[in-house]
Design an enzyme around this catalytic site. Structure first.
Site, PDB file in Angstrom:
ATOM      1  N   CYS A 149       0.815  -1.229   0.000  1.00 28.05           N
ATOM      2  CA  CYS A 149       0.000   0.000   0.000  1.00 28.05           C
ATOM      3  C   CYS A 149       0.845   1.276   0.000  1.00 28.05           C
ATOM      4  O   CYS A 149       0.576   2.211  -0.778  1.00 28.05           O
ATOM      5  CB  CYS A 149      -0.938  -0.010   1.203  1.00 28.05           C
ATOM      6  N   HIS A 207      -2.975   6.375   4.615  1.00 28.69           N
ATOM      7  CA  HIS A 207      -1.535   6.429   4.904  1.00 28.69           C
ATOM      8  C   HIS A 207      -0.990   7.779   4.429  1.00 28.69           C
ATOM      9  O   HIS A 207      -1.311   8.240   3.320  1.00 28.69           O
ATOM     10  CB  HIS A 207      -0.778   5.352   4.125  1.00 28.69           C
TER      11      HIS A 207
END
Ligand code: A2P
Length: 340
Positions: free
Chosen positions: A133, A246
């Site tokens: 990710c 994130h």
């Protein structure tokens, strides 16, 4: 999109990423002929909704993939290691979200905005890997810069949400936060330390070189996706008490001279990138901006004044969507449109 409708399977359908994959397939109007919802034996008896229908969850077994064209896997590395080759043997193309196959030279590692041509390599093993990710959002933003200015070195620090660890970690942050504000005892089971009101410089397991596996994924996967092993990459990955999204502080050094304005103009025109960069008005990408949508958001674009050709950026994306489910579904879309 071609007219061909696809027989699909989602392995890990009951998990955080699996759930989002199902939502992305619906949102993006993927051409589904049939869909199997696969998970562990524990989930048999549950039903998952897809386009208004309730689909029973089946146990993932050796025979699950007969008649399936594409399987989207997000059921952990061990499950992918064992079942992806079994699925491929049955003629099913696996798009795998785990780290099990990413660095296999016979398995393409794909971010559709960056290296869609690599998908053609799926024919060797029948498997395509979805990158880590944190790596996906970083290369979406850095690929256009690399192509134009040539990146020599990347220094990245991440601020990663707990949803990247899975459902149990989301619950752990919620339960610890609630316990602490009520002066109650808390437990930590998923992480080795309390995650509520804390930052853990530890994602995945430590390696002999002192880096974590997550940090080394960022190093190795970035080079593989950008198809350039000369790029220096060094990473520090940190888990923070955020549920979704994130964030990354990224410093790059380029071969060619580069300015912040050139970087901003270039990224404004780049696929999959959104610019939020007006610091005088407190505008910069936040995890709360990124969560629930698919763009990789970039801001705080500024010159690194300590070196001749350096830029600092702040890069944020939804780790469950672009960092996992959306990227996987985008790969499946290219397969459906161009290869099946
Ligand atoms: P289950 O819900 O039956 O445990 P998360 O990352 O959010 O924890 O989700 C992990 C996903 O992977 C879940 O759908 C989980 O199913 C599935 N899974 C975990 N282990 C296995 C296994 N051995 N076989 C099949 N599915 C598994």
């Amino acid at each position: 999109m071609s007219e061909k409708k696809i027989n699909l399977a989602v392995a890990g359908a009951t998990g955080a990423v699996g759930n989002q994959m199902i939502a992305c397939l619906e949102e993006r109007n993927f051409p589904v002929k049939s869909i199997k919802m696969l998970a562990s034996r524990r989930s048999v008896g549950r039903e998952l909704r897809f386009r208004g229908d309730l689909i029973p969850v089946e146990e993932l077994t050796e025979t699950s993939f007969k008649g399936v064209d594409i399987a989207l896997f997000s059921a952990g590395g061990g499950t992918s290691q064992k079942f992806a080759p079994i699925a491929a043997e049955d003629g099913c193309i696996v798009v795998d979200n785990s780290s099990a196959w990413r660095m296999d030279p016979d398995v393409p590692l794909v971010v559709p905005e960056v290296n869609p041509h690599a998908i053609a390599g799926y024919t060797v093993k029948g498997i395509i890997a979805n990158p880590n990710c944190s790596t996906i959002q970083m290369v979406v933003a850095l690929n256009p810069i690399h192509k134009k200015f040539g990146i020599k070195r990347i220094v990245v620090s991440t601020y990663q949400a707990v949803s990247g660890t899975g459902k149990k970690a989301i619950d752990e942050l919620f339960d610890q936060t609630r316990a602490m504000i009520n002066f109650l005892d808390y437990k930590n089971a998923v992480y080795p330390h309390r995650i509520a009101f804390n930052c853990l410089p530890h994602i995945d397991v430590f390696q002999d070189n002192g880096y974590t596996k997550e940090e080394m994924k960022m190093v190795n996967e970035t080079r593989k996706i950008l198809e350039d092993n000369t790029i220096g990459v060094t990473a520090t990955t940190v888990r923070v008490p955020v549920f979704f999204g994130h964030s990354e502080s990224v410093n790059i050094e380029t071969k060619e001279p580069i300015t912040a304005d050139e970087t901003r103009t270039l990224l404004k025109a780049s696929p999959g990138v959104g610019i939020l960069d007006d610091p005088q008005n407190n505008i910069y990408p936040l995890a709360t901006d990124a969560a629930g949508q698919d763009l990789t958001l970039v801001g705080r674009i500024r010159q690194d004044e300590s070196i001749p050709n350096g830029i600092n950026l702040w890069i944020v994306a939804d780790n469950i969507r672009k960092g996992a489910a959306t990227n996987t579904v985008q790969i499946a879309e290219v397969l459906a449109k161009e290869y099946l």
